[in-house]
Write an enzyme that holds these catalytic residues in place. Structure first.
Site, PDB file in Angstrom:
ATOM      1  N   LYS A  38      -5.837  -0.094  -4.624  1.00  0.00           N
ATOM      2  CA  LYS A  38      -5.867  -1.188  -3.646  1.00  0.00           C
ATOM      3  C   LYS A  38      -7.112  -1.101  -2.767  1.00  0.00           C
ATOM      4  O   LYS A  38      -7.825  -2.082  -2.570  1.00  0.00           O
ATOM      5  CB  LYS A  38      -4.596  -1.162  -2.760  1.00  0.00           C
ATOM      6  CG  LYS A  38      -3.299  -1.245  -3.548  1.00  0.00           C
ATOM      7  CD  LYS A  38      -2.075  -1.206  -2.646  1.00  0.00           C
ATOM      8  CE  LYS A  38      -1.862   0.100  -1.902  1.00  0.00           C
ATOM      9  NZ  LYS A  38      -1.555   1.260  -2.767  1.00  0.00           N
ATOM     10  N   ARG A  61       5.184  -3.242   3.081  1.00  0.00           N
ATOM     11  CA  ARG A  61       5.770  -2.258   2.180  1.00  0.00           C
ATOM     12  C   ARG A  61       7.287  -2.294   2.197  1.00  0.00           C
ATOM     13  O   ARG A  61       7.921  -1.487   1.491  1.00  0.00           O
ATOM     14  CB  ARG A  61       5.331  -0.857   2.612  1.00  0.00           C
ATOM     15  CG  ARG A  61       4.102  -0.320   1.863  1.00  0.00           C
ATOM     16  CD  ARG A  61       3.666   0.914   2.615  1.00  0.00           C
ATOM     17  NE  ARG A  61       3.162   1.979   1.833  1.00  0.00           N
ATOM     18  CZ  ARG A  61       1.861   2.309   1.781  1.00  0.00           C
ATOM     19  NH1 ARG A  61       0.944   1.562   2.371  1.00  0.00           N
ATOM     20  NH2 ARG A  61       1.483   3.368   1.126  1.00  0.00           N
ATOM     21  N   ARG A 120      -8.711  12.091  -5.363  1.00  0.00           N
ATOM     22  CA  ARG A 120      -9.342  11.092  -4.473  1.00  0.00           C
ATOM     23  C   ARG A 120     -10.148  11.741  -3.360  1.00  0.00           C
ATOM     24  O   ARG A 120      -9.724  12.712  -2.750  1.00  0.00           O
ATOM     25  CB  ARG A 120      -8.255  10.211  -3.862  1.00  0.00           C
ATOM     26  CG  ARG A 120      -8.761   9.344  -2.708  1.00  0.00           C
ATOM     27  CD  ARG A 120      -7.860   8.189  -2.422  1.00  0.00           C
ATOM     28  NE  ARG A 120      -6.533   8.538  -1.982  1.00  0.00           N
ATOM     29  CZ  ARG A 120      -5.560   7.646  -1.809  1.00  0.00           C
ATOM     30  NH1 ARG A 120      -5.785   6.358  -2.048  1.00  0.00           N
ATOM     31  NH2 ARG A 120      -4.370   8.031  -1.406  1.00  0.00           N
ATOM     32  N   ARG A 132      -7.708  13.416   2.094  1.00  0.00           N
ATOM     33  CA  ARG A 132      -6.552  13.215   2.959  1.00  0.00           C
ATOM     34  C   ARG A 132      -5.564  14.365   2.840  1.00  0.00           C
ATOM     35  O   ARG A 132      -5.301  14.834   1.745  1.00  0.00           O
ATOM     36  CB  ARG A 132      -5.854  11.905   2.588  1.00  0.00           C
ATOM     37  CG  ARG A 132      -6.543  10.705   3.194  1.00  0.00           C
ATOM     38  CD  ARG A 132      -6.065   9.415   2.609  1.00  0.00           C
ATOM     39  NE  ARG A 132      -4.611   9.309   2.506  1.00  0.00           N
ATOM     40  CZ  ARG A 132      -3.995   8.262   2.008  1.00  0.00           C
ATOM     41  NH1 ARG A 132      -4.694   7.229   1.578  1.00  0.00           N
ATOM     42  NH2 ARG A 132      -2.683   8.219   1.950  1.00  0.00           N
ATOM     43  N   ARG A 169       5.983   9.873  -1.814  1.00  0.00           N
ATOM     44  CA  ARG A 169       5.394   8.546  -1.615  1.00  0.00           C
ATOM     45  C   ARG A 169       5.753   7.618  -2.764  1.00  0.00           C
ATOM     46  O   ARG A 169       6.020   6.438  -2.553  1.00  0.00           O
ATOM     47  CB  ARG A 169       3.873   8.658  -1.454  1.00  0.00           C
ATOM     48  CG  ARG A 169       3.494   9.165  -0.063  1.00  0.00           C
ATOM     49  CD  ARG A 169       2.166   9.866  -0.030  1.00  0.00           C
ATOM     50  NE  ARG A 169       1.047   9.026  -0.331  1.00  0.00           N
ATOM     51  CZ  ARG A 169      -0.173   9.494  -0.633  1.00  0.00           C
ATOM     52  NH1 ARG A 169      -0.391  10.801  -0.646  1.00  0.00           N
ATOM     53  NH2 ARG A 169      -1.147   8.668  -0.885  1.00  0.00           N
TER      54      ARG A 169
HETATM   55  P1  ADP Z   1      -4.822   2.982  -3.147  1.00  0.00           P
HETATM   56  O1  ADP Z   1      -5.621   2.342  -2.040  1.00  0.00           O
HETATM   57  O2  ADP Z   1      -4.022   1.974  -3.925  1.00  0.00           O
HETATM   58  O3  ADP Z   1      -3.981   4.127  -2.689  1.00  0.00           O
HETATM   59  P2  ADP Z   1      -7.437   3.944  -4.099  1.00  0.00           P
HETATM   60  O4  ADP Z   1      -8.254   2.709  -4.183  1.00  0.00           O
HETATM   61  O5  ADP Z   1      -7.685   4.853  -2.967  1.00  0.00           O
HETATM   62  O6  ADP Z   1      -5.856   3.577  -4.211  1.00  0.00           O
HETATM   63  O7  ADP Z   1      -7.612   4.734  -5.486  1.00  0.00           O
HETATM   64  C1  ADP Z   1      -6.971   5.990  -5.719  1.00  0.00           C
HETATM   65  C2  ADP Z   1      -7.908   6.894  -6.527  1.00  0.00           C
HETATM   66  O8  ADP Z   1      -8.035   6.393  -7.859  1.00  0.00           O
HETATM   67  C3  ADP Z   1      -9.331   6.971  -5.974  1.00  0.00           C
HETATM   68  O9  ADP Z   1      -9.802   8.287  -6.136  1.00  0.00           O
HETATM   69  C4  ADP Z   1     -10.124   5.977  -6.833  1.00  0.00           C
HETATM   70  O10 ADP Z   1     -11.495   6.352  -6.970  1.00  0.00           O
HETATM   71  C5  ADP Z   1      -9.386   6.057  -8.166  1.00  0.00           C
HETATM   72  N1  ADP Z   1      -9.339   4.770  -8.885  1.00  0.00           N
HETATM   73  C6  ADP Z   1      -9.260   3.520  -8.351  1.00  0.00           C
HETATM   74  N2  ADP Z   1      -9.208   2.593  -9.337  1.00  0.00           N
HETATM   75  C7  ADP Z   1      -9.249   3.262 -10.519  1.00  0.00           C
HETATM   76  C8  ADP Z   1      -9.209   2.856 -11.897  1.00  0.00           C
HETATM   77  N3  ADP Z   1      -9.119   1.571 -12.259  1.00  0.00           N
HETATM   78  N4  ADP Z   1      -9.275   3.824 -12.834  1.00  0.00           N
HETATM   79  C9  ADP Z   1      -9.354   5.139 -12.486  1.00  0.00           C
HETATM   80  N5  ADP Z   1      -9.388   5.590 -11.212  1.00  0.00           N
HETATM   81  C10 ADP Z   1      -9.327   4.661 -10.226  1.00  0.00           C
HETATM   82  P1  ADP Z   2      -1.481   5.086  -0.269  1.00  0.00           P
HETATM   83  O1  ADP Z   2      -1.954   3.722  -0.593  1.00  0.00           O
HETATM   84  O2  ADP Z   2      -2.266   6.149  -0.957  1.00  0.00           O
HETATM   85  O3  ADP Z   2       0.000   5.260  -0.395  1.00  0.00           O
HETATM   86  P2  ADP Z   2      -1.790   4.570   2.609  1.00  0.00           P
HETATM   87  O4  ADP Z   2      -3.049   4.992   3.233  1.00  0.00           O
HETATM   88  O5  ADP Z   2      -1.556   3.132   2.364  1.00  0.00           O
HETATM   89  O6  ADP Z   2      -1.670   5.422   1.262  1.00  0.00           O
HETATM   90  O7  ADP Z   2      -0.555   5.107   3.461  1.00  0.00           O
HETATM   91  C1  ADP Z   2      -0.478   6.455   3.879  1.00  0.00           C
HETATM   92  C2  ADP Z   2       0.839   6.674   4.625  1.00  0.00           C
HETATM   93  O8  ADP Z   2       0.860   5.857   5.803  1.00  0.00           O
HETATM   94  C3  ADP Z   2       2.105   6.283   3.859  1.00  0.00           C
HETATM   95  O9  ADP Z   2       2.584   7.345   3.048  1.00  0.00           O
HETATM   96  C4  ADP Z   2       3.064   5.950   5.006  1.00  0.00           C
HETATM   97  O10 ADP Z   2       3.579   7.133   5.611  1.00  0.00           O
HETATM   98  C5  ADP Z   2       2.143   5.288   6.017  1.00  0.00           C
HETATM   99  N1  ADP Z   2       2.045   3.816   5.861  1.00  0.00           N
HETATM  100  C6  ADP Z   2       0.931   3.102   5.570  1.00  0.00           C
HETATM  101  N2  ADP Z   2       1.192   1.792   5.525  1.00  0.00           N
HETATM  102  C7  ADP Z   2       2.522   1.654   5.793  1.00  0.00           C
HETATM  103  C8  ADP Z   2       3.414   0.553   5.886  1.00  0.00           C
HETATM  104  N3  ADP Z   2       2.995  -0.715   5.680  1.00  0.00           N
HETATM  105  N4  ADP Z   2       4.722   0.812   6.173  1.00  0.00           N
HETATM  106  C9  ADP Z   2       5.165   2.061   6.390  1.00  0.00           C
HETATM  107  N5  ADP Z   2       4.381   3.143   6.310  1.00  0.00           N
HETATM  108  C10 ADP Z   2       3.065   2.961   6.022  1.00  0.00           C
END
Ligand code: ADP
Ligand code: ADP
Ligand code: ZN
Length: 210
Positions: free
Chosen positions: A14, A89, A123, A157, A168
C-alpha cells in the site's frame, strides 16, 4: 472532494504504491500507521495510548484513529481529498469515514498470506524521505544510497518482526477483511493482484483510477 482508499494486508504494498501514484492523483498520502508512529515518537497522549497495541500487532481502538483522521482531513492539503493508506481497518472506521469524506475508489491489493512474512521482515525505509525498500525484492539501486533522495540513513520498524506480523495478519483477517464485502456492496471496490512486479501493479491502479 473525493478520496481513495488503499486496502490490503500488512506488507501488501500500500505504502509503496501510494508513493508512486501520489504524483498522478495529486492527492496526499494519509497513512494512519505513519501518523501513529509520529505520535509515539513525539510522546503525545495519542502515541502513549497507541503504543501498546502497535507493539502487540493489534489494532488501535477506533475512537483514537477516527479522531486522528477527523483532524487530518481539516488540513489545507486535504481539500481535494486524500489517499488513505491503512485506513479504514474496521467497519466502524469505514462508517465514520463515510461521514467525513466521499470515497471514489477502494483499491484492494491482494497478496497471499504465505508471502506476507518475507515482505514485512525485509522492509526498510529511507530515514529522510520515507521511500520504501526491501532487502531482496526491492533494494536500493546503489547499495546504501536512497534512490529517492541520496540519503544513506535507513530505518526498520520495531513491529516488523516475524512474531508481530502473525498477530497483525490475524487482526487483518478478523477485523479488516470484512470491509471488502462492505465496500463491494457500494460498488467502489477494485481488486488488484499484488503478487507481481511493483510497476505492473502501479499501471493497473492508475488504469482503475482513470
Ligand atoms: P504496506 O504499506 O501495505 O504495509 P509496503 O508498501 O511497505 O506495504 O511494502 C512491504 C514490503 O514489500 C516493502 O519492503 C516493499 O519494498 C515490498 N514490496 C512492495 N510491493 C512489492 C511487490 N509488488 N513485490 C515484492 N515486494 C514488494
Ligand atoms: P502495515 O500496513 O504494515 O500493517 P501500518 O503502518 O499501517 O502497518 O500500521 C502499523 C500499526 O499501527 C498496526 O499494526 C496498528 O497497531 C496501527 N494502526 C495503523 N492504522 C490503523 C487503523 N486504521 N486502525 C487501527 N490500528 C491502526
Ligand atoms: Zn530518501
Amino acid at each position: 472532494m473525493s478520496s481513495i482508499v488503499l486496502f490490503g494486508p500488512p506488507g501488501a504494498g500500500k505504502g509503496t504504491q501510494a508513493q508512486r501514484i501520489m504524483e498522478s492523483t495529486g492527492l496526499p498520502q494519509v497513512s494512519t500507521g505513519d501518523m501513529l508512529r509520529a505520535a509515539v515518537k513525539a510522546g503525545t497522549e495519542t502515541g502513549l495510548s497507541a503504543k501498546t497495541y502497535m507493539d502487540a500487532g493489534q489494532l488501535v481502538p477506533d475512537h483514537v484513529i477516527i479522531a486522528l483522521i477527523e483532524d487530518r482531513i481539516q488540513e489545507d492539503d486535504a481539500s481535494n481529498g486524500v489517499m488513505f493508506d491503512g485506513f479504514p481497518r474496521t467497519i466502524p472506521q469505514a462508517e465514520a469515514l463515510a461521514g467525513i469524506t466521499q470515497v471514489s475508489h477502494v483499491i484492494a491489493i491482494e497478496v497471499p498470506d504465505g508471502k506476507i512474512v518475507s515482505r514485512i521482515c525485509g522492509r526498510y525505509t529511507c530515514g529522510n524521505c520515507s521511500m520504501v525498500f526491501h532487502d531482496e525484492f526491492n533494494p536500493t539501486t546503489e547499495e546504501g544510497v536512497c534512490d529517492g533522495c541520496g540519503s544513506n540513513e535507513f530505518k526498520r520498524r520495531a513491529d516488523d518482526n516475524a512474531d508481530t506480523v502473525l498477530s497483525r495478519l490475524s487482526a487483518y483477517h478478523e477485523q479488516t477483511s470484512p470491509l471488502a464485502a462492505w465496500y463491494e456492496g457500494r460498488g467502489i471496490f477494485h481488486r488488484i493482484d499484488g503478487d507481481r512486479p511493483i510497476d505492473e501493479i502501479t499501471t493497473d491502479i492508475l488504469n482503475v483510477l482513470e
